[in-house]
Design a protein around this motif. Structure first.
Motif, PDB file in Angstrom:
ATOM      1  N   CYS A 455       0.849  -1.193   0.000  1.00  0.00           N
ATOM      2  CA  CYS A 455       0.000   0.000   0.000  1.00  0.00           C
ATOM      3  C   CYS A 455       0.886   1.245   0.000  1.00  0.00           C
ATOM      4  CB  CYS A 455      -0.899  -0.008   1.231  1.00  0.00           C
ATOM      5  SG  CYS A 455      -1.843   1.508   1.421  1.00  0.00           S
ATOM      6  N   CYS A 457       0.273   4.077   1.017  1.00  0.00           N
ATOM      7  CA  CYS A 457       0.079   4.900   2.208  1.00  0.00           C
ATOM      8  C   CYS A 457       0.647   4.225   3.455  1.00  0.00           C
ATOM      9  CB  CYS A 457      -1.409   5.187   2.378  1.00  0.00           C
ATOM     10  SG  CYS A 457      -1.805   6.007   3.925  1.00  0.00           S
ATOM     11  N   CYS A 458       0.239   2.977   3.729  1.00  0.00           N
ATOM     12  CA  CYS A 458       0.610   2.376   5.011  1.00  0.00           C
ATOM     13  C   CYS A 458       1.639   1.255   4.848  1.00  0.00           C
ATOM     14  CB  CYS A 458      -0.627   1.833   5.719  1.00  0.00           C
ATOM     15  SG  CYS A 458      -1.351   0.406   4.899  1.00  0.00           S
ATOM     16  N   CYS A 477      -6.320  -2.312   0.121  1.00  0.00           N
ATOM     17  CA  CYS A 477      -5.517  -2.303   1.339  1.00  0.00           C
ATOM     18  C   CYS A 477      -6.429  -2.765   2.468  1.00  0.00           C
ATOM     19  CB  CYS A 477      -4.988  -0.897   1.613  1.00  0.00           C
ATOM     20  SG  CYS A 477      -4.175  -0.780   3.228  1.00  0.00           S
ATOM     21  N   CYS A 482      -5.941   2.444   7.649  1.00  0.00           N
ATOM     22  CA  CYS A 482      -5.346   3.192   6.527  1.00  0.00           C
ATOM     23  C   CYS A 482      -6.431   3.975   5.796  1.00  0.00           C
ATOM     24  CB  CYS A 482      -4.674   2.198   5.587  1.00  0.00           C
ATOM     25  SG  CYS A 482      -4.035   2.940   4.084  1.00  0.00           S
TER      26      CYS A 482
HETATM   27 ZN    ZN Z   1      -2.908   1.072   3.334  1.00  0.00          ZN
END
Ligand code: ZN
Length: 955
Positions: A455, A457-458, A477, A482
């Protein structure tokens, strides 16, 4: 192996007041004597330093004999010729010793080792730079001549290389010139922070280089902040202008040209800021783009994004013509020229985000701006998938903004359609169809859609789901904490899904665009007749689109440009490269655009305002070893063994890591072929030999791997991870054997050591390949093993120091000739078919031409011919050939575009036609058409048949 019997240097000298120059030659060498030591035969070294030899450099050639101790029969040959400013001289040490017996011992005893020949000027004589052998023939040459006017060659070697010591009180003269057997040169690092004029542009918290400040500031502050950037650049230009008067006469007009170009760029940046000031949609899009960029940086690096001056300047330069289809600069390709690893990708990711938002905010209904907005192209699959991962983070940030996951005043105003990204690679790297993606779950030989594993983002692992073969592949995700986990990620990697969902940013390999001829489904990407067509093309690594690939690309480009101009406006093209010459010719041939190279040059190669030579970071050190007197293989293994053993025994633990993994670069798979065995056998033995001689522990080579096109994509990705393992790690690599696969997209900070086996074919390749080491704070060390038997290698060895001092100038211009006759034979018809399919209503799926279609096709032929005339006025047959093709098309009245049954189809695969021809069968009338731009000649399988003889085998 014959050993050379001469070594020398050429140099230039002037005498006092027009008198003949004179110098002193200082020689030194070693000889080895075989002696008996306690009943064993051993070699003892004798150092020889003959008396200095005074030499006058009168015109002509003569020998000066000398002896050293018992050694007689040596001479120095002196050749001098006058030139405008003095004398050009070549001084050569000649070894005339002939062994009395023909055996190894006698030969060794007649050999001079560690030869040095140094030339010192006598009082009144000056050693000056050799006259340049390079006469400027065009603007590009003049430009380089100005930028590198301070680079001088004081000596060139013969058999050996040459070195010199500059006079600190007189930079126009050398204190000494000498032979060098391991020449060295440093290529300085470039600082992306730019000239010091940019240092003061942040005022307290108001920092125009901070993406998050740009994202959050009110319009007047934003504009004022950006204007501090342009004012700083204006100041730099004025400073340069003030120095023009110090230049010698021939450079003045060249320098004035550079300043004019810099002012033009400044003017465009300022116009970009005015555009932001006057257009609410543009200013909002600029803020959102900065927010998206800041967000993705926060995700990946956990730090705020601070633009480098050149990145923000390029963004401002290109944004107006990227947004406004009617802008005259749509006819200009903006080419970002920056050394590798400088952060080019960020510069255009910001622009891409801007375009994506601006389409939505400037359309009457935001979803009218959906569909493919930007096409980003690479030449290599490896790089494409790597950049896809970076760009996916930016697009996911845009999408999080659209969904209101990141608070902005624009929630709900960016439309219902997702911002999304698609990877268009194919060719065994990604699935063409959903069925293929479905099969890849159970069959690991099938290409997988799982190109983005974590992912953005996370960083949690992503889940890919596809319930049925007819479903699209969904990426999610599953980390509930997240912000991207509430919906599927806007990421498409299956061709069929790309055509259905029309991603905002389409990332593909340039080859894939050959599909526009064959595959009707590609039409959805181009939105002909729709509210918004793709408006920005990003072409990375422009220097790689040259030669046959560039020529084919240029042909298909002429179709793509027409298709993307269907709504009346041309797409904007931007690109980047680290190594290019005569870019404007290449850009014209490929894209039919003029070129704006950014940053424009100043008065010196080491400062263009936005790029300056870094005085703090160490540069990259280059050394060379010649194979003279030894085989190429022997030299390579000896150099490799020495470097590998030294990393263990010669470096402290805190220094070792950078030089632990040796990257061995080869110019071809063929040359790399024997290297694996060489590393395992010869290098292993030599390491033990060195270690024993020095009383060290010998290094064991545990892991030698190959990074070439023979290795699968998955294995390469794995290896790029393994390469990050530091020295001391169980899986740290000892040696990586690499071909030009390594030159693009390999960015491993810890690598610092490379052996280059033979001078690469082009200077661009040499720069790109060797730039893989010393990318972070580690000073890179590159050792070139140059083959004395190859004239090119030898020439590079003999002038090693000189050409490294102007290395970017040495890049060869590349040629792209899309309308040359052999290129036309291959694919000119493909251009016609592509534009007819995509641009004429109802012709996408059927090649049956009615009168309207024929008239429309004739108009397109005129457009293609006009482009060909602009690109290459000498190729005059384009129009006639296209007309003849159209007539044949009409006569044959094919029912399909492309099929396996060439009788009824217009086109057939070039490979199929080649196979038919090879089997002695008729090819039929369907036009053989390439399926990729890379295979210039179609390949076909063949079978060796033994024993086909006549009835009488004796005849
Ligand atoms: Zn994520």
């Amino acid at each position: 192996m014959r050993r050379p019997s001469t070594a020398g240097v050429s140099f230039a000298a002037v005498g006092p007041d027009g008198a003949c120059p004179s110098v002193t030659v200082q020689l030194a060498f070693g000889m080895y004597r075989e002696i008996d030591h306690e009943g064993k035969s051993v070699w003892r070294r004798e150092q020889h330093v003959p008396d200095p030899i005074p030499v006058g450099l009168e015109s002509g050639s003569r020998d000066v004999s000398f002896s050293s101790g018992e050694v007689t029969g040596l001479r120095v040959n002196v050749r001098s010729v006058p030139f405008a400013d003095g004398m050009l001289a070549t001084m050569t040490l000649v070894n005339d010793l002939t062994p009395e017996e023909r055996n190894r011992s006698a030969a060794e005893q007649s050999t001079l080792f560690q030869v040095t020949l140094e030339i010192l000027p006598d009082t009144g004589t000056r050693l000056i730079a050799r006259p340049s052998r390079r006469a400027p023939v065009d603007d590009d040459d003049w430009s380089s001549a100005l930028l590198y006017r301070e680079a001088r060659e004081f000596a060139a070697g013969h058999t050996c290389s040459a070195d010199w010591t500059l006079n600190p009180d007189d930079l126009e003269a050398a204190l000494a010139v000498r032979t060098a057997w391991i020449p060295e040169a440093t290529v300085e690092a470039v600082s992306p922070d730019g000239d010091e004029v940019f240092q003061g542009i942040a005022q307290d918290a108001e920092d125009p280089l901070s993406a998050s400040w740009l994202a959050g500031s009110a319009t007047p502050d934003l504009i004022a902040g950006l204007q501090r950037l342009t004012r700083a650049y204006a100041r730099w230009i004025t400073l340069q202008e003030g120095k023009i008067s110090e230049l010698s006469a021939p450079f003045v007009s060249v320098a004035e040209g550079h300043i004019r170009e810099a002012r033009r760029v400044l003017g465009r940046m300022a116009a970009g800021i005015d555009f932001l000031a006057s257009s609410e949609a543009a200013c909002a899009s600029f803020r959102l783009a900065n927010l998206a960029m800041a967000t993705q940086r926060e995700w990946s690096e956990h730090e705020p994004l601070r633009w480098r001056p050149f990145q923000l300047a390029f963004f401002l330069l290109a944004l107006e013509s990227a947004a406004d289809g009617t802008h005259p600069d749509r006819a200009v390709m903006d080419l970002l020229w920056f050394p590798t690893g400088g952060g080019k990708t960020e510069a255009y990711l910001g622009l891409i985000a801007f375009v994506a938002f601006h389409r939505r905010l400037s359309a009457s209904s935001p979803d009218d701006g959906a569909g493919v907005a930007v096409i980003m192209r690479y030449t290599l699959r490896l790089l494409t998938t790597q950049q896809f991962i970076r760009a996916a983070a930016m697009i996911c940030a845009c999408e999080a903004i659209r969904r209101g996951k990141i608070a902005t005043p624009y929630a709900g105003k960016l439309g219902q359609e997702q911002f999304s990204i698609g990877l268009w690679v194919g060719e065994g790297a990604t699935p063409n169809s959903r069925q293929m993606a479905f099969d890849s779950v159970t069959d690991s030989s099938k290409p997988t859609p799982k190109q983005l594993l974590h992912c953005p983002c996370c960083s949690e692992r992503l889940a890919y789901t596809q319930a049925q073969p007819i479903d699209s592949v969904m990426v999610r995700c599953e980390n509930s904490g997240c912000i991207l986990s509430d919906q599927t990620l806007p990421v498409w990697t299956v061709d069929e899904d790309l055509y259905a969902f029309r991603p905002t940013l389409l990332i593909g390999t340039i080859d894939k665009f050959a599909q526009i001829v064959r595959n009707a489904a590609t039409a959805s990407l181009f939105a002909v007749g729709g509210p918004a067509q793709p408006q920005l093309i990003v072409q990375d690594e422009l220097h790689l689109i040259s030669g046959p690939l560039g020529t084919m690309s240029g042909l298909y480009e002429s179709a793509l440009d027409l298709i993307l101009s269907a709504n009346g406006t041309k797409p904007k093209i931007i690109g980047s490269t680290a190594t290019i010459r005569r870019a404007s010719e290449q850009v014209l041939a490929l894209f039919d655009r003029t070129t704006c190279q950014f940053p424009p040059p100043g008065l010196n190669a080491d400062n263009s305002g936005f790029t300056v030579v870094d005085r703090i970071l160490p540069g990259r050190r280059y050394l060379a070893v010649s194979t003279a007197g030894r085989s190429a293989k022997f030299t390579l293994q000896a150099v490799s063994a020495s470097l590998l053993q030294t990393a263990l025994a010669g470096l402290g633990e805190n220094q070792r890591d950078a030089y632990w993994t040796l990257v061995a670069y080869f110019n071809s798979l063929r040359e790399l072929g024997g290297a694996l065995v060489l590393m395992q056998d010869d290098v292993h033995d030599t390491i033990r030999l060195f270690a024993n001689a020095c009383g060290e522990a010998a290094r064991a080579l545990r892991s030698v791997q190959e990074l070439t096109s023979r290795v699968s994509q998955a294995e390469i990705r794995q290896m790029l991870e393994t390469l990050k393992n530091p020295a001391g790690h169980d899986e740290a690599l000892d040696v990586v054997l690499a071909t030009n696969m390594v030159s693009v997209g390999v960015d491993i900070a810890r690598l610092g050591l490379m052996v280059v086996n033979g001078q690469p074919k082009t200077m661009a390749e040499y720069i790109q390949a060797t730039s893989r080491v010393g990318r972070s704070r580690v000073p890179g060390l590159v050792v070139a093993v140059l083959n004395n038997a190859k004239p090119r290698d030898r020439s590079h060895f003999e002038t090693f120091r000189t050409w490294h001092s102007t290395i970017y100038r040495e890049v060869e211009a590349t040629s792209v000739t899309p309308f040359a006759s052999r290129a036309r034979d291959r694919a000119l018809h493909a251009v016609l078919v592509a534009v007819v399919r995509h641009l004429i209503p109802q012709r996408l799926r059927s090649p049956v031409l009615d009168d309207n279609s024929i008239q429309a096709a004739e108009r397109m032929i005129a457009q293609i011919a006009a482009r060909a005339r602009r690109v290459d006025p000498f190729e005059a047959d384009v129009e006639a050939e296209l007309k003849a093709r159209l007539q044949r098309w009409i006569r044959r009245s094919p029912q399909q575009y492309w099929s396996k049954y060439p009788r009824t189809s217009l086109l057939q695969a070039a490979e199929l036609a080649a196979a038919m021809r090879a089997a002695g069968r008729a090819v039929g009338q369907a036009w053989p058409t390439p399926n990729t731009m890379r295979g210039v000649e179609p390949a076909t399988n063949y079978r060796l048949v033994e024993g086909l003889r006549g009835p009488d085998a004796t005849q």
